[in-house]
Design an enzyme around this catalytic site. Structure first.
Site, short mmCIF file in Angstrom:
data_model
loop_
_atom_site.label_atom_id
_atom_site.label_comp_id
_atom_site.label_asym_id
_atom_site.label_seq_id
_atom_site.Cartn_x
_atom_site.Cartn_y
_atom_site.Cartn_z
N TRP A 1 -4.92 13.24 -9.60
CA TRP A 1 -3.75 14.07 -9.27
C TRP A 1 -4.06 15.08 -8.17
CZ3 TRP A 1 0.89 12.48 -9.86
CH2 TRP A 1 1.17 11.56 -10.86
N LYS B 1 5.08 16.46 -20.61
CA LYS B 1 3.90 16.32 -21.49
C LYS B 1 4.09 17.22 -22.71
CE LYS B 1 1.99 14.66 -17.60
NZ LYS B 1 1.85 13.25 -17.30
N ASP C 1 -1.75 23.41 -10.74
CA ASP C 1 -0.91 22.37 -11.33
C ASP C 1 -1.37 22.25 -12.78
OD1 ASP C 1 0.27 20.09 -12.27
OD2 ASP C 1 -0.48 18.76 -10.69
#
Ligand SMILES: Cc1ncc(COP(=O)(O)O)c(C=O)c1O
Length: 362
Positions: A102, A194, A170
């Site tokens: 990511w 999530k 993030d």
């Protein structure tokens, strides 16, 4: 007790009580006679919920008053562009810490807007740890990290001090899983799918002094300052997602808050890593023990040819969505807040049994 356990990395398991409440209120929300989905965002009923969710989040994470909480559209990936657009100002450079799939994606996007200084990287060791030596650029506008690498199973537990350089994180895959010292950060962002719940909603927490630096070409609805001033209602907010988020926040509070979430996820992930480490190499986790994620437990089988069998037998036992990220392969057990303990116990028992049955194929 559910008949299956969803180990998906996202969209992920939601607390069953939250889903049940949403179902119960679906056709007649708040006694209004119609659905939350049909409720105008400009009305008092919605505004009350919207502000309540924001205030509850502030309480849960102890977010200081000089930080704005924004509810934005576009997922965490939109923030890969919106962070540079909003924060670069006159600077043409930003620091990025490269720790896995990511953060690499984030950096690729950032390169469209600025020079990216790779301040630290664990690429050379196959993203098996969080890098220790950071080389920050004195002319950078900010330093970006990915607090939990969802695909690689690596998590930050200790973050070096970046001094006056605003730290941007993030936190998509570990948001609300542990307390955060918010004052250490300039910006925190997280896609909701999530630990928060509904896909699409992105929570952005931004320090007051970082507002007002946006590039003039930044779309108005993606300008942090505009949205802060408009209370995240510059355009139609993700009303249903924000309502659902409110239910999840209440569930977390009832379960003991983020301190309880952290304790639980540390214990559960430790149990899973212990099974891996005790398997005499049948299961292997390439991440260094001190950097292993409490959210996404990633491992491989010594004999990779057994992986499809592992996945199909696990699914037969109701242990679903255990396939690793396509880039990483292997197995990934995502054990976000809403995963019941029974799911982890069932997975441990399955892993031990599977290893006993197939150890001679290694
Ligand atoms: C750490 C991290 N950042 C960003 C994203 C992208 O999120 P979205 O799909 O909401 O854009 C993900 C998705 O899994 C992620 O795990």
């Amino acid at each position: 007790m559910p008949e299956f356990f969803n180990f998906s990395a996202g969209p992920a398991v939601m607390p069953v009580t939250v889903l049940a409440q949403a179902q119960q209120e679906f056709l007649n929300w708040n006694g209004s006679g119609f659905s939350m989905l049909e409720t105008p965002f400009t009305g008092d009923a919605y505004k009350k919920i919207h502000n309540h969710v924001r205030d509850n989040l502030r309480l849960l994470l102890n977010i200081p008053d000089n930080y704005h909480i924004l509810f934005m559209h576009g997922g965490a990936s939109a923030q890969f562009s919106l962070v540079p657009l909003n924060l670069l100002g006159r600077a043409g450079r930003a620091d990025y810490v490269e720790t896995g799939y990511w953060s690499c994606k984030t950096m690729r996007e950032a390169r469209r807007y600025c020079n990216v200084n790779v301040a630290a990287s664990s690429c050379a060791t196959g993203f098996d740890r969080m890098p220790e030596a950071w080389h920050l650029d004195s002319s950078a506008a900010y330093c970006h990290i990915t607090s939990n690498e969802t695909a690689n199973g690596v998590q930050f537990f200790d973050i070096p001090d970046t001094g006056d350089l605003p730290l941007v994180a993030d936190m998509t895959s570990d948001f609300l899983s542990r307390p955060i010292g918010v004052q250490r950060y300039g910006v925190i962002y997280a896609g909701a799918q999530k630990n928060i719940g509904p896909t699409g909603l992105t929570i952005v927490i931004v320090r007051d002094d970082l507002l007002g630096r946006a590039h003039p070409a930044t779309p108005a609805v993606f300008n942090y300052k505009n949205q802060a001033e408009a209370g995240s209602m510059l355009n139609t907010p993700l009303t249903f997602s924000i309502y659902l988020t409110g239910l999840v926040l209440r569930w977390i509070t009832d379960m003991g808050g983020v301190v309880a979430m952290a304790k639980n996820s540390a214990q559960r992930s430790a149990q899973l890593y212990q099974v891996i480490d005790a398997s005499k190499g049948f299961y292997q986790c390439s991440v260094q023990p001190a950097h292993r994620s409490c959210m996404n437990v990633c491992f491989t089988l010594a004999n990779d040819a057994l992986t499809p069998l592992f996945l199909s037998l696990a699914a037969e036992e109701g242990l679903l969505n255990l396939k690793g990220h396509p880039m990483a392969g292997g197995i990934r057990a995502s054990i976000y807040n809403a995963m019941p303990n029974a799911g982890v116990i069932a997975l441990i028992s399955f892993m031990q049994h599977f290893a006993d049955m197939h150890w001679h194929h290694v």
